[in-house]
Design an enzyme around this catalytic site. Structure first.
Site, mmCIF file in Angstrom:
data_model
loop_
_atom_site.group_PDB
_atom_site.id
_atom_site.type_symbol
_atom_site.label_atom_id
_atom_site.label_comp_id
_atom_site.label_asym_id
_atom_site.label_seq_id
_atom_site.Cartn_x
_atom_site.Cartn_y
_atom_site.Cartn_z
ATOM 1 N N ASP A 68 0.741 -1.148 -0.106
ATOM 2 C CA ASP A 68 0.224 -0.186 0.144
ATOM 3 C C ASP A 68 0.748 1.268 -0.142
ATOM 4 O OD1 ASP A 68 -2.343 -1.692 0.123
ATOM 5 O OD2 ASP A 68 -2.250 -1.597 2.161
ATOM 6 N N GLY A 78 1.750 2.933 -2.506
ATOM 7 C CA GLY A 78 0.924 4.058 -3.517
ATOM 8 C C GLY A 78 1.697 3.499 -5.041
ATOM 9 N N LYS A 79 1.794 2.200 -5.123
ATOM 10 C CA LYS A 79 2.372 1.533 -6.426
ATOM 11 C C LYS A 79 1.644 2.152 -7.579
ATOM 12 C CE LYS A 79 2.297 -2.209 -4.339
ATOM 13 N NZ LYS A 79 1.997 -1.913 -3.101
ATOM 14 N N GLY A 80 0.057 1.882 -7.295
ATOM 15 C CA GLY A 80 -1.124 1.859 -8.424
ATOM 16 C C GLY A 80 -0.783 3.342 -9.141
ATOM 17 N N VAL A 114 2.441 14.222 -3.293
ATOM 18 C CA VAL A 114 1.894 14.972 -2.054
ATOM 19 C C VAL A 114 0.197 14.754 -2.098
ATOM 20 C CG1 VAL A 114 3.938 16.520 -2.060
ATOM 21 C CG2 VAL A 114 2.204 17.014 -3.790
HETATM 22 P P1 GDP Z 1 -0.751 0.484 -3.626
HETATM 23 O O1 GDP Z 1 -1.396 -0.881 -3.190
HETATM 24 O O2 GDP Z 1 0.500 0.614 -3.253
HETATM 25 O O3 GDP Z 1 -1.043 0.782 -5.023
HETATM 26 O O4 GDP Z 1 -1.202 1.469 -2.659
HETATM 27 P P2 GDP Z 1 -2.908 1.564 -2.195
HETATM 28 O O5 GDP Z 1 -3.897 2.134 -3.322
HETATM 29 O O6 GDP Z 1 -3.513 0.487 -1.483
HETATM 30 O O7 GDP Z 1 -2.830 2.634 -1.038
HETATM 31 C C1 GDP Z 1 -2.424 4.080 -1.305
HETATM 32 C C2 GDP Z 1 -3.206 4.957 -0.673
HETATM 33 O O8 GDP Z 1 -2.685 6.338 -0.599
HETATM 34 C C3 GDP Z 1 -4.540 5.116 -1.600
HETATM 35 O O9 GDP Z 1 -5.714 5.449 -1.097
HETATM 36 C C4 GDP Z 1 -3.980 6.173 -2.460
HETATM 37 O O10 GDP Z 1 -4.967 7.129 -3.374
HETATM 38 C C5 GDP Z 1 -3.469 7.133 -1.548
HETATM 39 N N1 GDP Z 1 -2.212 7.925 -2.067
HETATM 40 C C6 GDP Z 1 -1.277 7.751 -2.766
HETATM 41 N N2 GDP Z 1 -0.057 8.723 -2.870
HETATM 42 C C7 GDP Z 1 -0.555 9.644 -1.917
HETATM 43 C C8 GDP Z 1 -0.111 10.750 -1.764
HETATM 44 O O11 GDP Z 1 1.133 11.205 -1.931
HETATM 45 N N3 GDP Z 1 -0.671 11.360 -0.386
HETATM 46 C C9 GDP Z 1 -1.941 11.040 -0.029
HETATM 47 N N4 GDP Z 1 -2.457 11.726 0.756
HETATM 48 N N5 GDP Z 1 -2.212 9.821 -0.373
HETATM 49 C C10 GDP Z 1 -1.748 9.313 -1.417
HETATM 50 P P1 IMO Z 2 -1.106 -4.054 -2.356
HETATM 51 O O1 IMO Z 2 -0.610 -4.638 -3.787
HETATM 52 C C1 IMO Z 2 -0.963 -4.520 1.893
HETATM 53 C C2 IMO Z 2 -1.078 -8.543 3.636
HETATM 54 C C3 IMO Z 2 -2.153 -9.027 4.341
HETATM 55 C C4 IMO Z 2 -1.640 -10.084 5.264
HETATM 56 C C5 IMO Z 2 -0.796 -10.753 4.424
HETATM 57 C C6 IMO Z 2 -0.921 -12.036 3.629
HETATM 58 O O2 IMO Z 2 -2.349 -3.281 -2.302
HETATM 59 O O3 IMO Z 2 0.396 -3.504 -1.580
HETATM 60 P P2 IMO Z 2 -2.560 -12.786 1.768
HETATM 61 O O4 IMO Z 2 -4.122 -12.246 1.297
HETATM 62 O O5 IMO Z 2 -1.599 -12.676 0.788
HETATM 63 O O6 IMO Z 2 -2.865 -14.095 2.111
HETATM 64 O O7 IMO Z 2 -2.153 -11.853 3.005
HETATM 65 O O8 IMO Z 2 -0.472 -9.914 3.618
HETATM 66 N N1 IMO Z 2 -1.133 -8.145 2.310
HETATM 67 C C7 IMO Z 2 -1.245 -6.821 1.699
HETATM 68 N N2 IMO Z 2 -1.087 -6.019 2.601
HETATM 69 N N3 IMO Z 2 -1.054 -4.580 0.843
HETATM 70 C C8 IMO Z 2 -1.311 -5.684 -0.099
HETATM 71 O O9 IMO Z 2 -1.189 -5.536 -1.507
HETATM 72 C C9 IMO Z 2 -1.349 -6.875 0.483
HETATM 73 N N4 IMO Z 2 -1.588 -8.167 -0.003
HETATM 74 C C10 IMO Z 2 -1.566 -8.941 1.119
HETATM 75 O O10 IMO Z 2 -2.821 -7.957 4.844
HETATM 76 O O11 IMO Z 2 -1.132 -9.355 6.556
HETATM 77 MG MG MG Z 3 -2.882 -1.518 -1.768
#
Ligand code: GDP
Ligand code: IMO
Ligand code: MG
Length: 426
Positions: A13, A15-17, A413
């Site tokens: 999580d 912010g890869k997407g 940001v």
């Molecule tokens: P990913 O799994 O790595 O793609 O990340 P997620 O989407 O699960 O979580 C990142 C969260 O942070 C999402 O809700 C994004 O919209 C948000 N986000 C990403 N970059 C920023 C940033 O620079 N600032 C803030 N406030 N939110 C961000």
């Molecule tokens: P993205 O790509 C954050 C965590 C789960 C759990 C552990 C194992 O959005 O960054 P699983 O479902 O793989 O058996 O869960 O890994 N987990 C993540 N945490 N971001 C993710 O993906 C995750 N994918 C799995 O919360 O602790």
């Molecule tokens: Mg994520």
């Protein structure tokens, strides 16, 4: 052309997407290499938020091929839901979304097995997203899995039945209370398989090779984060794939000497969702503020994310394992208003000060040692140029660069595509 990688350096999580979406205009192909619908990748543009689980984050750009690589595990039911959402938004994925024949399929019983396994663990549960990831990779490495290419074969349903029957016996073995109606789950599953079949299945390693030969640019998109890696993460509280750079080689069929830049993404602080050790976790108002301001709720499960200070011991380790060439720091805006920021630069480990990640980072073994850095009060979310960034913010970034010895080329940001600032080019 070499294949560039973009991956998370923490517990997911990061912010890869968002950054893949920002980078897509520079690439011909975006390729997911591991994980599955446990991922939730959020993109924000034109005032709309989109969450992708299995589909690569380049899908909203015309003229880009999005490849789901062999290292990914696909749940057809979730995949279909993602496609339906794209259709609602008139995204033409039919010609741009390719799927590797060697990607494994998550069966309904894999999801049930995940639930049974977690229920049987009680307090020791992993905190899985319950998407069937672990059981599917177990069948892959156990040589029992069903692959996308199988569903093109005449006898695949027999193979399916045998595996699903075996899974049901395994669920019984767990002896936990899991209620399910497999007939109903299978109806959805086979319906979704038909949708999947309308997409382009390819021998993706060959496709990637040919694309490289013809000079196409490719970005491999990671899921999860380095500390969730099956080998290098905080085992057993990890996911079941290699989330680190080597996973891109096996998950796409790219040779190690064909990897170009490795973009490592991290948050200006740390979050974790699910169970497992987290040395810099905060249980006070500061952690609560990070969670509230950063909207730290899982994009896949909606669970609150645990929050804490940045951990450079863990981050340094992740940079090392991945061979990160450029760093991207996310969510600096969330820290605005903290008078002082803490950064963990070493651990007290069994009485000694160490700067490497030890075998066991459980609370009883590790105490973080912090360096304090001045915070900034300015709202960063409206800034678009590096010249606008406050000095104290730049000091924080420079401090991290020095500690990690890798340039931080981009800072984010805010969640929107536009809230992305290039600090330097290398
Ligand atoms: P990913 O799994 O790595 O793609 O990340 P997620 O989407 O699960 O979580 C990142 C969260 O942070 C999402 O809700 C994004 O919209 C948000 N986000 C990403 N970059 C920023 C940033 O620079 N600032 C803030 N406030 N939110 C961000
Ligand atoms: P993205 O790509 C954050 C965590 C789960 C759990 C552990 C194992 O959005 O960054 P699983 O479902 O793989 O058996 O869960 O890994 N987990 C993540 N945490 N971001 C993710 O993906 C995750 N994918 C799995 O919360 O602790
Ligand atoms: Mg994520």
């Amino acid at each position: 052309m070499a294949v560039d990688l973009l991956l998370g350096l923490q517990w997911g999580d990061e912010g890869k997407g968002k950054i893949v979406d920002v980078f897509t205009s520079k690439y011909d192909i975006i390729a997911r290499f591991q994980g599955g619908p446990n991922a939730g990748h959020t993109l924000v543009f034109n005032g709309r938020k989109h969450v992708l689980h299995t589909i690569p984050s380049g899908i909203f750009h015309d003229n880009t091929v999005n490849l789901v690589g062999n290292g990914v595990v696909i749940d057809p039911v979730i995949f279909k839901k993602e496609l339906d959402k794209l259709e609602e938004q008139n995204v033409d994925y039919k010609t741009s979304l390719y799927i590797s024949r060697k990607a494994h399929i998550i069966l309904p019983t894999h999801r049930l097995l995940d639930a049974a396994s977690e229920a049987s663990k009680g307090k020791a549960k992993i905190g899985s997203t319950l998407k069937g990831i672990g059981p599917t990779y177990m069948d892959k490495t156990g040589r029992n899995g069903i692959r996308v290419g199988d569903i093109e074969l005449a006898d695949w349903k027999e193979k399916y039945r045998a595996l699903a029957d075996k899974h049901e016996a395994m669920i019984d073995f767990y002896n936990v209370d899991i209620q399910y109606d497999l007939k109903e789950l299978e109806a959805d599953f086979f319906n979704a398989i038909e949708t999947l079949k309308t997409l382009k299945f390819i021998d993706s390693e060959e496709y990637v090779h040919q694309a490289q030969q013809s000079g196409k640019t490719i970005l491999a998109e990671g899921a999860q984060g380095s500390l969730l890696d099956i080998d290098f993460g905080t085992y057993p509280f990890v996911t079941s794939s290699n989330t680190t750079a080597a996973g891109a080689c096996t998950g796409l069929g790219v040779a190690p000497n064909q990897i170009g830049d490795v973009f490592g993404i991290f948050k200006a602080y740390t979050t974790r969702v699910g169970s497992g050790p987290f040395p810099t976790e905060l249980f006070d108002e500061d952690g609560e503020t990070m969670g509230r301001v950063g909207h730290e709720f899982g994009a896949t499960t909606g669970r609150p994310r645990r929050c804490g200070w940045l951990d450079l011991v863990a981050l340094r380790y992740a940079c090392q394992v991945n061979g990160v060439t450029q760093l991207i720091m996310m969510k600096g805006d969330v820290l605005s208003g903290f008078k002082t920021l803490k950064v963990c630069t070493a651990y007290k480990y069994k009485g000694e000060t160490i700067t490497h990640l030890p075998y066991n980072i459980e609370e009883e073994n590790v105490t973080p040692i912090y360096t304090e850095v001045k915070g900034w009060s300015e709202d960063l979310t409206g800034m678009t140029e590096a010249s606008q960034l406050p000095e104290t913010f730049n000091d924080y970034v420079t401090f991290l660069e020095k500690e990690l010895n890798i340039p931080i080329t981009i800072v984010s940001v805010g969640p929107d595509r536009k809230q992305t600032i290039v600090r330097k080019t290398v």
